[in-house]
Every structure is written in C-alpha cells, then in structure tokens.
Design an enzyme around this catalytic site. Structure first.
Site, short mmCIF file in Angstrom:
data_model
loop_
_atom_site.label_atom_id
_atom_site.label_comp_id
_atom_site.label_asym_id
_atom_site.label_seq_id
_atom_site.Cartn_x
_atom_site.Cartn_y
_atom_site.Cartn_z
N GLU A 1 88.99 -37.81 6.06
CA GLU A 1 88.90 -36.37 5.66
C GLU A 1 90.41 -36.13 4.78
O GLU A 1 91.29 -37.01 5.16
CB GLU A 1 88.66 -35.45 6.55
N ASP B 1 94.53 -26.67 8.03
CA ASP B 1 94.32 -27.30 6.91
C ASP B 1 95.12 -27.09 5.83
O ASP B 1 94.87 -26.54 4.68
CB ASP B 1 92.72 -27.23 6.66
C1 6LW Z 1 88.41 -29.58 7.56
C2 6LW Z 1 88.77 -31.30 7.96
C3 6LW Z 1 89.73 -31.13 9.31
O1 6LW Z 1 87.51 -29.76 6.65
O2 6LW Z 1 89.05 -29.93 9.67
O3 6LW Z 1 91.60 -31.49 10.52
C4 6LW Z 1 87.86 -29.39 9.03
N1 6LW Z 1 90.93 -31.40 9.48
O4 6LW Z 1 89.74 -31.81 6.94
C5 6LW Z 1 87.93 -28.00 9.43
O5 6LW Z 1 89.12 -27.47 9.41
#
Ligand code: 6LW
Length: 499
Positions: free
Chosen positions: A174, A14
């Site tokens: 996300e 991230d």
């Molecule tokens: C993070 C989300 C994700 O919060 O995995 O790959 C989660 N993205 O954005 C945990 O790293």
C-alpha cells in the site's frame, strides 16, 4: 540539533508531504471525522502548525454511516505549477478523487473523481503528464501497485491502469509514491500491514512504469524487530527534499503503552527520519533502518528548537482545526464562544453510526496528563468521552434522571455498556469533570465546590487500536445527549500533558 519523534503526536496517520514557496505542507487521513484531511505547515520540518483541513464542505466529504474503518483514507499532497493537489479515497463512496487550490490558506475545489480503484492514490507530475498511482487492481486484473496517466483538468484516464510494482514480498502492499530523483525513478510503498510488522520498501527504475529493481536490503525502514520498543509500526512514508538538497522521510508509526503492553491508544502519528543516498542511487533511512525517539542531525540548524505542545484550552485551539465533529455535523446544534461551547442535545448517542451525535472532539496526543472541563446541563447528559469509536468509549458525564443529578462513569467496550461509580449531586451547578491520563489507566473524578469525588479508573488498553480495531486514536469528545433539545454548556476546558 536534536529532535524527538513523533514530530506530530496523536492520531494523524498516513502522512504525505510537499514543499512549496519555502515551506513544507503535510496532510493526514481523517476517517469518520469532519472536516477531513488535517493540513499542517512548517518552516523547519520539526515544528508543525495545523492551518486547517483540506475537505471542509459536505459536498467534498459525505460521511454517512462512516466509522473508524470508513471515510477518508491516506491522502497525498503535491504542488505543481503553482497549484496544490490533494488526492485521497473516501471508502464510504468507494471513490478515488482529488481536490486542488491555488491558495493553501483558502478553500479547495470540489472533488474530481478518477476511475482507477484501490486505495492510497498518489500523483506524480512530469513534462505535462500526470501519473496516478494507487494500490489495487490493474485493468488486466493484476494486483499490486497500479498506474495510469490522467488529464489533471478533468480526472479522465488517458491510459490503461497497469500493474507497475508488486513490492518486496510482504503482505498488504500500500501507500505507493513515485519520485524522480536525478535520472532515476523510485517507487516506494509500505508492506506488512499498519501494525507491528509494518515496513517501507522500494525499488528503482529508469521509467515511470519501471521495471523497478528492488533495493537488495528491503525493508529500508522498519521497527518490526525491536520488540517492546516504544515506537512500533513504522511504515506508510513520503519523501521531501529540503533547501540544502537533503532528503527526509515522513512516515507513520505508533507508541505502545508500555514495554510489556503492546497496545496503542494515541493512534498512528507522524515521524521524521533523515535519508542518505549511495553512489549507485540506493537510499537508506532512519538510524540503521529504524526510527528512534531521539534523532541527532547536523542537517538542520542548531537554532531550531522543537516546541512540544503541553497545554490546550479553548483559547489555544480552534473549531475545525484541532476540534472536529463525528461524521457530517448538524451545525445548528453548536454555538461557540471564546470562553464556552454551548451544545444542543439530540437523541443521537456516541454509540450510533446512523447520524452525527452532538460532540466536538480533540485528539489525545500524549499518554500522561490531565483533562478537565466544567459542565452545565439541567437535562439529559453532558460530559467528556474518551472516544475511540462507537463501540469503544469511556464517558464521564453529568446527567439528570428521575432521582436528580448524578455524575456517572460509563464504559462501552465492544458494544457492552456498563455504569459504575454513580455519584449523586445536590445541584447541577459548578461541576468540573476530571480525567487523569497515566499510560495504562484513565482515572476519573469530579469536583463541585470544595468537594472532590473519585470515580475510579479504567484500563486504557480496552480503547486501544489493538482491541477496538479501526484506524483512529482516542479523542476527548465533549458531548451531550437528551430527548428534550436542551443545551449543555462546557467551560474552562483544559488539557495539561506531563511530558
Ligand atoms: C491506509 C494504508 C494504511 O490507507 O492504512 O498504514 C490505511 N497504511 O496505507 C488506513 O490508514
């Protein structure tokens, strides 16, 4: 010049990036480890040096019972008016918060909480306003990317949380980030989940709240159609502009063990790709929308030489930098000297989450090489663990039991523990534990004087994220365990990657 991806290998998921005072700064998530949120600095985007962590105090980072799905999720780093901000979520206390510092090499503030839910919070500053963006639920119950304005001094919400973007149709929307480039606002997110279908998508609009028109060729970046290619799971990206006005995307991805083995053990890592804008303001990223291992670019100086770390030792690493603890440590159990680490035994094992075992961990960053350490312990056990999480770890240790001293190889897979290749030792002196890394297998050995012991191998894939789940990668943990509160000593630690 040519550079290789990943630009930061090993479990550093991230990534978020910003530029300040002629340098680049990057942060990653850290889950159950302490200190939290690794912080890197670079002058050229290619070579990164870890300069510490953002969350260094228990008051900023309570990790009670945190596991590899818990603790600190995706952070964002931003620089505004001479101040650095890092915003993230501690899922163990279910809270989005930010901390700030005016000295990137110094301590960060205590947390300031924001009453907007979801994960992956981000900040965008413009004209005295601070926009707080996360995935999650808006005040009216809508799901998607949610945004409000906050008072950056207090964290108080100044406007309702409203849904500003629903993505491009993929699951698990996300990692939102809002940018203004020229007169245009961009909302960029990840979709597909942080697995093999991961991708980056975006839309552009005329206000910070949209409406955002989706890029007609979304996803703008993904390796999801490259079956068997070493780099998989490209997503969760952030953007930075260099001094020459060129835009770059950092994102996470992972390296699978082998073409026919879709498993990864080194966690999600940091990758860098160039971006390009067309005359209508739409951008592309990577090489035709994918991230390859090698990238050739004329946007970085030929004088930049990428240095890939091959060897690590106690001398080349630092506690609280490369070395981290599992959950909030009991500091009185650790003594660090230049040439040795002395760790005090407690009855807390690596397989528990109720407390912090005595262990100090450094990431496995490559898939081939050797790790070794000399271990002294007259009671209990002490060793090196290939630690993925509390239910998935392989331990190689020296221990004392009623029969005397032994070197033991133990596997813990899905919470099922099994000991194999137990070797009796006459004395506990001069024992070096050795692990060879070779893509799909770990080979275990020990040495005492001139005598070498072969303790067989274990498959790496049972420690992989695909098997163990969770969001982390394999760590080399120097650990000790026992009931009598004795010390164990670790010396001559070394990692030699063959790359
Ligand atoms: C993070 C989300 C994700 O919060 O995995 O790959 C989660 N993205 O954005 C945990 O790293």
């Amino acid at each position: 010049m040519k550079y290789q991806n990943p630009i930061i290998p090993g479990f550093y998921p991230d990534p978020s990036i910003c530029k300040a005072n002629g340098k680049y700064y990057l942060v990653c998530s850290s889950f159950q480890y302490f200190p939290g949120v690794p912080l890197f600095e670079s002058e050229d985007l290619i070579n990164w040096k870890q300069i510490g962590h953002v969350l260094t105090r228990e008051s900023q980072l309570p990790l009670e019972r945190a596991d590899s799905n818990g603790g600190i999720y995706a952070p964002t780093i931003r620089y505004n008016n001479g101040r650095f901000y890092m915003v993230t979520t501690n899922v163990n206390i279910d809270g989005n918060f930010y901390v700030y510092t005016d000295d990137i090499y110094g301590e960060w503030s205590d947390p300031i909480f924001v009453e907007q839910g979801g994960i992956d919070p981000s900040l965008y500053f413009e004209d005295g306003k601070t926009y707080f963006t996360s995935n999650g639920e808006a005040d009216d119950g809508q799901q998607g990317i949610t945004q409000c304005e906050i008072d950056i001094e207090t964290g108080k919400k100044l406007t309702p949380s409203v849904c500003i973007y629903k993505g491009a149709g993929g699951r698990y929307i996300e990692s939102p980030h809002l940018y203004k480039i020229g007169d245009t606002y961009y909302i960029m997110v990840a979709e597909g989940g942080t697995e093999y279908g991961h991708m980056v998508v975006y839309g552009k609009g005329k206000t910070p709240y949209g409406p955002f028109e989706n890029y007609h060729k979304n996803p703008v970046l993904t390796n999801r159609n490259l079956g068997g290619y070493v780099i998989q799971g490209c997503g969760h990206a952030d953007i930075v502009c260099d001094d020459n006005g060129n835009f770059w995307m950092v994102h996470l991805a992972f390296r699978q063990i082998d073409r026919w083995m879709p498993f990864h053990i080194t966690g999600r890592e940091v990758y860098l790709v160039p971006m390009e804008f067309d005359e209508d303001g739409w951008f592309t990223a990577g090489v035709n929308g994918i991230t390859p291992v090698e990238i050739e670019t004329d946007r970085l100086s030929d004088e930049i030489i990428q240095k890939i770390k091959k060897n690590e030792s106690f001398e080349s690493t630092a506690i609280g930098n490369e070395w981290v603890y599992i959950r909030n440590p009991h500091f009185e159990n650790y003594e660090f000297f230049e040439d040795k680490y002395v760790l005090k035994q407690t009855p807390v094992t690596l397989s528990e989450i109720n407390d912090s075992p005595t262990a100090i961990c450094i990431r496995q960053c490559q898939m081939t090489g050797d790790v070794s350490c000399k271990v002294e312990c007259e009671d209990g056990e002490a060793g090196i663990s290939l630690y993925m999480n509390e239910t998935h770890h392989y331990d190689l240790c020296l221990r004392k039991n009623e029969k005397g001293y032994q070197v033991v190889k133990r596997s813990c897979i899905g919470g099922v523990e099994c000991e194999q290749n137990v070797v009796d030792m006459e004395t506990p002196e001069d024992v070096t534990l050795q692990i060879k890394l070779d893509y799909k297998d770990y080979y275990f050995g020990a040495k005492q004087g001139d005598t070498e012991y072969n303790l067989g191998k274990l498959e790496t894939r049972y420690l992989s994220s695909e098997v163990a789940c969770g969001f982390t990668g394999v760590m080399f943990a120097l650990y000790t365990y026992g009931y009598n509160g004795r010390n164990a000593t670790f010396k001559d630690f070394g990692i030699k990657y063959e790359i």
